[in-house]
Design a protein around this motif. Structure first.
Motif, mmCIF file in Angstrom:
data_model
loop_
_atom_site.group_PDB
_atom_site.id
_atom_site.type_symbol
_atom_site.label_atom_id
_atom_site.label_comp_id
_atom_site.label_asym_id
_atom_site.label_seq_id
_atom_site.Cartn_x
_atom_site.Cartn_y
_atom_site.Cartn_z
ATOM 1 N N GLN A 1 15.988 69.985 35.250
ATOM 2 C CA GLN A 1 14.729 69.689 35.562
ATOM 3 C C GLN A 1 14.197 70.836 36.358
ATOM 4 N N ILE A 2 12.892 71.057 35.670
ATOM 5 C CA ILE A 2 12.113 72.318 36.509
ATOM 6 C C ILE A 2 10.783 71.789 36.967
ATOM 7 N N SER A 3 10.738 71.459 38.051
ATOM 8 C CA SER A 3 9.569 70.788 38.731
ATOM 9 C C SER A 3 9.578 69.321 38.147
ATOM 10 N N ALA A 4 8.268 69.213 37.338
ATOM 11 C CA ALA A 4 8.233 67.900 36.821
ATOM 12 C C ALA A 4 8.674 67.851 35.410
ATOM 13 N N GLU B 1 13.120 74.002 43.072
ATOM 14 C CA GLU B 1 12.404 73.069 42.100
ATOM 15 C C GLU B 1 13.342 72.938 40.917
ATOM 16 N N ALA C 1 12.648 79.691 37.327
ATOM 17 C CA ALA C 1 11.755 79.715 38.393
ATOM 18 C C ALA C 1 10.780 80.704 37.981
ATOM 19 N N TRP D 1 8.759 79.432 34.668
ATOM 20 C CA TRP D 1 7.886 77.985 34.746
ATOM 21 C C TRP D 1 6.981 78.411 36.084
ATOM 22 N N VAL E 1 7.840 78.392 39.282
ATOM 23 C CA VAL E 1 8.011 77.514 40.660
ATOM 24 C C VAL E 1 9.369 78.032 41.294
ATOM 25 N N THR E 2 9.520 77.331 42.471
ATOM 26 C CA THR E 2 10.450 77.804 43.187
ATOM 27 C C THR E 2 11.892 77.495 43.091
#
Length: 770
Positions: free
Chosen positions: A565-568, A556, A547, A550, A552-553
Motif C-alpha cells: 500500500q502506497i498512500s491510498a 505511507e 516513496a 509516488w 509520498v513519505t
C-alpha cells in the motif's frame, strides 16, 4: 488453533515441513542420491585391529592387488596437514602412526565400486607393538592417562561453610552411560574435483564451514578453493558436527589425487565404531541439605570418557557443569570437570551437548534428599527452584531473570493430576505384588547460546527476482527438524507474501561464508534473525523507491498480503518488484546477526554465556515387573516452553522426538566395550533404540502458549531442539520410585543409566536384600 498456514505472514501457526511429502514418497534427495558422474570411485576405510599400539609395519600389497582397486591412501599421501581436530589441538590425525582405539581408521581404499573397496580393506597385513589400554574414565585415570583438554571449575559461595550449617549430607556416585546418534542416514561424503585447487564436497554435515576448513587443511589449499554443499541430512543430533571431517577429507584427498569423483559411505558397523558418541560420565556428588529439603551446598565432580582426542570434549564437559544446577539454586556450590582421555573413539557432540549429564546429576541429588527425608520429590524440587533476588544466581554467576519454571510445573502438575495419581500409585504399591508403579514430575531449565561466544553469529542471502519470486539461502543446515520451513516463514512474514513464493536452497559455503554449526538449539534463533536482516534491507530500498516514485513519505508505504500500500494506492507485490528492478533498485541482500549481551570468562568461571533460558516439565508414569526388571511407560504428560512458537506443529514434533530420544538414552541404549577394547554394540542388532511400541501408552504434549521470550529473539520464539531432551529424565525417576517401593521408599535406589531391565532387576534385588 486455527490453521492459517496458507495465508501470508503465517508465523506462529502450523505449517507442514517443506520436505515432508518428499520424505514420505522417497523424493527427498540426500547426498547418496546425487547422480554420480562417469568415472566415480568409491572409498572405504581400513581399520586397526588392536586397541592401543604403534604400527610396526603395514603391508598393503594384497589390498592394492585386489580386484577393482585404484589406489590406497595412507598418512604419507595427505598433501596438507594430517589432522582434522575441530579445536586445532593437532591431536586427531586422519591416518595415525599410533593406534588409539579399536577400529580406528589407518588407511583408505579407493576402488571402482564400494563393495570392491570394502572387500579389499580386509586384506591388509598390519603388525603392531601392542600397548596397554584403558577404555573407561576411572581406569584411564588410574592408569595415568592425561585429560584431553583443560578442566573447568565453577564456584560460588563457601562450600565448606554451607556443609557445616546443614543437618544432613549425602555423598555418592552415579554412572551415566553414553549414546549413539543412530541417524537414519549414515556418514557420507562425495567429492568432485575441479580445476586448479578447487574441489566441491557434497556431504551430510551440520557444520559446512568446518568441513570446508578441514578439507582445505588436509589438502593444503585456501578455504576459497573448497565448496561444501548440504541439501539435507537424514538426522544428525550432533554426530555430524565434527565427525564428518574424516569422511570429507578422505573423499577430497582421493578426488584431487586421482582427478576423479570419489564417494565414501561406511556401513553401519563401521559408522558406529569409527565415530564418537555422547560422553558417558562418572559423577561424584556431595549434597548438604536441611529438614525442609532445601539444599545448602553442592560439591560435584564430573569425569567423562572423552576418547583418544579432544574433539569437542572441552565444551561438552563445560556445559555439563553449566547445567548441573538444572532449575535449582545452590547457595554454595563447587563443580569441577575431568575430560578424561581413554582408548576409545573420540566422543563428540550429541543433542544437549553435555547438558543432560549435568541435569540428571541435579535430579539425582533431589531424589537423594527426598528419600532421605521421606518427602515427595516434587516437594523438594519446588523448595529448591530458582526464585527472587538472592536465589537467582547460577554457579557461573549469571542471573536468572526470566524464570517461569514454577508456573510451568504447577500447570503440568494440575493438568496431569500428579498428586491424585501419586496417591493412587502409593496405594497400589502398598498392596505388594509383582507389578510396581512409579510416577515422577521433573523440570528442565536450559541455557540457549553457544558457550563458544564467537559461534553466536549467522548469515543469510536473500534475492528477490524481478518476477517477485524469492530465493533464500542461510548458513543453517536442515536435518529433518524443519529449520528451512521456519526461516522461510520468517521471510514470508517479512515481505507479507505467500510461503510458496520462496525457494529454499541448499546450504553452501559459496553463498554464506564462515557459518556456525547447526547445533546448540540455535538454528532458528541465529539464521532467522539473519534472514530477517536481509529482508529488512531489501524492504528499506523498496520503501525508499516507492516513496520517491509516488511522491509520498516512507510512513505511507506499508506491506500488505502480496501487495504494498502506497498512500491510498495498493500495488501488487510483483508489480512493485518489476518497477523497482526497471529503476535499478538492488533486490539482493546479505543479512547478518550476532547474539547480543553474552560474554564468558572461562578462566574466572563467570559471565553470561546464555542469552535466555527455555523451560519445560514432564510427568511420567511407569510399571515394572519385579521378577524380570522389564517395564513399560504407561503415560507421559509434557508442558514445554518455546516462547511464541514460529511453527507449533513442528515444535511439538521436536518435543516428542527429543523426549523419546532422551528416554532411550536413560533406558535401553547401552554402549558396551569388551575387555579387549572392542565396541560390541555396533549395529541395530546389538544396540536398542526406542521403538514405536516403547512410547508412552498415553502421550500428551502441550506448548506453553502463554510464554513469550523476553529477549529480542526471532518473533519472540525460543529454541526447541535440545531442551526437551532432558524431559526423558522423568521416566528414569519414575522407574526409581517403582524400584524404591520394594523397600517402602526408605532408600534411594541409585539407579545407574541406562536403567535397562537388568539394572532395574538388580536394583530391586539389592533393595530386597536390605
Amino acid at each position: 488453533m486455527k490453521d492459517l498456514s496458507t495465508l501470508t505472514g503465517a508465523v506462529h501457526h502450523d505449517r507442514i515441513h517443506d520436505s515432508a511429502v518428499k520424505h514420505v514418497t522417497g523424493r527427498a534427495d540426500y547426498t547418496d542420491d546425487i547422480a554420480e558422474p562417469a568415472g566415480t570411485l568409491h572409498a572405504y576405510l581400513g581399520v586397526a585391529t588392536v586397541t592401543h599400539g604403534t604400527i610396526r609395519a603395514m603391508n598393503l600389497d594384497r589390498v592394492r592387488q585386489a580386484p577393482g582397486v585404484v589406489d590406497v591412501l595412507t598418512a604419507r599421501d595427505v598433501p596438507g596437514v594430517n589432522d582434522i581436530s575441530p579445536t586445532g589441538r593437532n591431536d586427531e590425525p586422519i591416518f595415525p602412526d599410533t593406534v588409539e582405539y579399536h577400529g580406528q581408521p589407518i588407511f583408505a581404499v579407493i576402488a571402482d565400486s564400494r563393495d570392491a573397496a570394502r572387500r579389499a580393506a580386509e586384506l591388509a597385513d598390519v603388525s603392531y607393538d601392542v600397548l596397554p589400554h584403558a577404555t573407561d574414565a576411572l581406569s584411564a585415570q588410574a592408569a595415568g592417562l592425561p585429560q584431553v583438554t583443560d578442566p573447568l571449575k565453577l564456584e560460588r559461595g563457601d562450600v565448606a561453610a554451607g556443609q557445616a550449617t546443614a543437618p544432613h549430607r549425602i555423598k555418592a556416585r552415579m554412572t551415566v552411560g553414553g549414546q549413539d546418534h543412530m541417524y537414519l542416514e549414515g556418514q557420507i561424503a562425495f567429492a568432485i574435483p575441479g580445476e586448479d585447487d578447487d574441489v566441491i564436497v557434497h556431504c551430510s554435515t551440520q557444520h559446512p564451514s568446518e568441513a570446508q576448513h578441514m578439507v582445505a587443511h588436509a589438502l593444503g589449499v585456501p578455504l576459497n578453493a573448497v565448496t561444501v554443499n548440504v541439501r539435507r541430512m537424514g538426522g544428525g543430533f550432533g554426530g555430524k558436527e565434527s565427525q564428518m571431517n574424516l569422511f570429507a577429507a578422505v573423499a577430497a584427498i582421493a578426488a584431487k589425487r586421482l582427478h576423479r569423483p570419489v564417494k565414501i559411505r561406511p556401513d553401519r558397523d563401521q559408522d558406529m565404531t569409527a565415530t564418537g558418541k555422547r560422553h558417558d560420565f562418572v559423577i561424584d556428588y556431595d549434597v548438604a541439605f536441611d529438614e525442609e529439603g532445601r539444599i545448602h551446598a553442592v560439591d560435584g565432580h564430573f569425569a567423562a570418557r572423552c576418547g583418544y582426542s579432544s574433539d569437542l570434549s572441552g565444551p561438552v564437559t563445560d556445559r555439563a557443569l553449566f547445567h548441573a544446577d538444572n532449575a535449582y539454586f545452590y547457595p554454595h556450590v563447587r563443580l569441577t570437570s575431568r575430560p578424561q582421555k581413554t582408548n576409545t573413539v573420540s566422543n563428540t557432540a550429541f543433542r544437549g551437548f553435555g547438558g543432560p549429564q549435568g541435569v540428571i546429576a541435579a535430579e539425582r541429588m533431589i531424589e537423594e534428599v527426598a528419600y532421605a527425608l521421606g518427602k515427595d520429590p516434587l516437594e523438594v524440587r519446588r523448595a529448591n527452584f530458582y526464585g527472587s533476588e538472592g536465589r537467582d544466581l547460577t554457579p557461573y554467576h549469571q542471573q536468572v531473570t526470566d524464570n517461569i519454571i514454577g508456573r510451568v510445573v504447577d500447570e503440568l502438575a494440575d493438568s496431569a493430576q500428579y498428586q491424585a495419581r501419586r496417591a493412587e500409585i502409593l496405594e497400589h504399591n502398598a498392596q505388594g505384588g509383582i507389578l510396581r508403579r512409579g510416577i515422577a514430575l521433573t523440570p528442565v531449565k536450559f541455557g540457549i547460546s553457544f558457550t563458544a561466544t564467537h559461534y553466536n553469529q549467522a548469515g543469510a542471502l536473500v534475492h528477490v527476482y524481478n518476477d517477485g519470486s524469492i530465493h533464500l539461502n542461510h548458513g543453517g543446515t536442515e536435518m529433518g527438524q524443519g529449520l528451512n520451513t521456519k526461516i522461510a516463514q520468517v521471510l514470508a512474514d517479512a515481505f507479507q507474501v505467500d510461503f510458496d513464493r520462496i525457494k529454499i536452497t541448499k546450504t553452501t559455503t559459496e553463498k554464506v561464508p564462515n557459518t556456525s554449526a547447526t547445533a546448540a538449539s540455535s538454528g532458528s534463533d541465529l539464521n532467522g534473525m539473519a534472514a530477517l536482516d536481509a529482508a529488512d534491507q531489501i524492504k528499506a530500498r523498496l520503501v525508499s523507491f516507492a516513496a520517491e516514485t509516488w511522491g509520498v513519505t516512507a510512513e505511507e508505504v506499508r506491506f500488505l498480503p502480496n501487495a504494498v500500500q502506497i498512500s491510498a494506492e495498493v500495488v501488487p507485490f510483483d508489480t512493485l518488484i518489476r518497477r523497482a528492478y526497471m529503476a535499478r533498485v538492488h533486490l539482493s541482500a546479505a543479512g547478518f546477526y550476532k547474539t547480543p549481551d553474552i560474554h564468558w570468562d572461562r578462566a574466572a568461571g563467570k559471565g553470561r554465556p546464555f542469552f535466555y533460558y527455555a523451560y519445560g516439565a514432564a510427568c511420567s508414569e511407569v510399571t515394572i515387573d519385579t521378577l524380570t526388571g522389564e517395564y513399560r511407560v504407561d503415560r507421559t504428560d509434557i508442558l514445554h516452553d518455546v516462547g511464541r512458537s514460529l511453527n507449533p506443529v513442528l515444535d511439538r514434533g521436536q518435543v516428542e522426538g527429543a523426549f523419546l530420544q532422551g528416554m532411550g538414552w536413560l533406558t535401553t541404549e547401552e554402549l558396551w566395550w569388551d575387555d579387549r577394547g572392542r565396541l560390541r554394540t555396533h549395529a541395530p542388532s546389538t544396540y536398542k533404540i526406542p521403538l514405536a511400541s516403547d512410547r508412552p501408552r498415553i502421550f500428551n504434549v502441550a506448548l506453553a502458549e502463554w510464554s513469550e521470550n523476553r529477549e529480542r529473539t526471532i518473533k519472540r520464539s525460543k529454541a526447541v531442539g535440545e531442551p526437551p531432551f532432558m524431559l526423558g529424565i522423568s521416566v528414569f525417576e519414575a522407574l526409581s520410585m517403582a524400584v524404591a517401593s520394594v523397600a517402602d521408599y526408605r532408600v534411594c535406589p541409585r539407579l545407574d543409566a541406562p536403567a535397562t531391565p537388568e539394572r532395574v532387576l538388580m536394583a530391586v534385588e539389592r533393595l530386597r536384600a536390605g
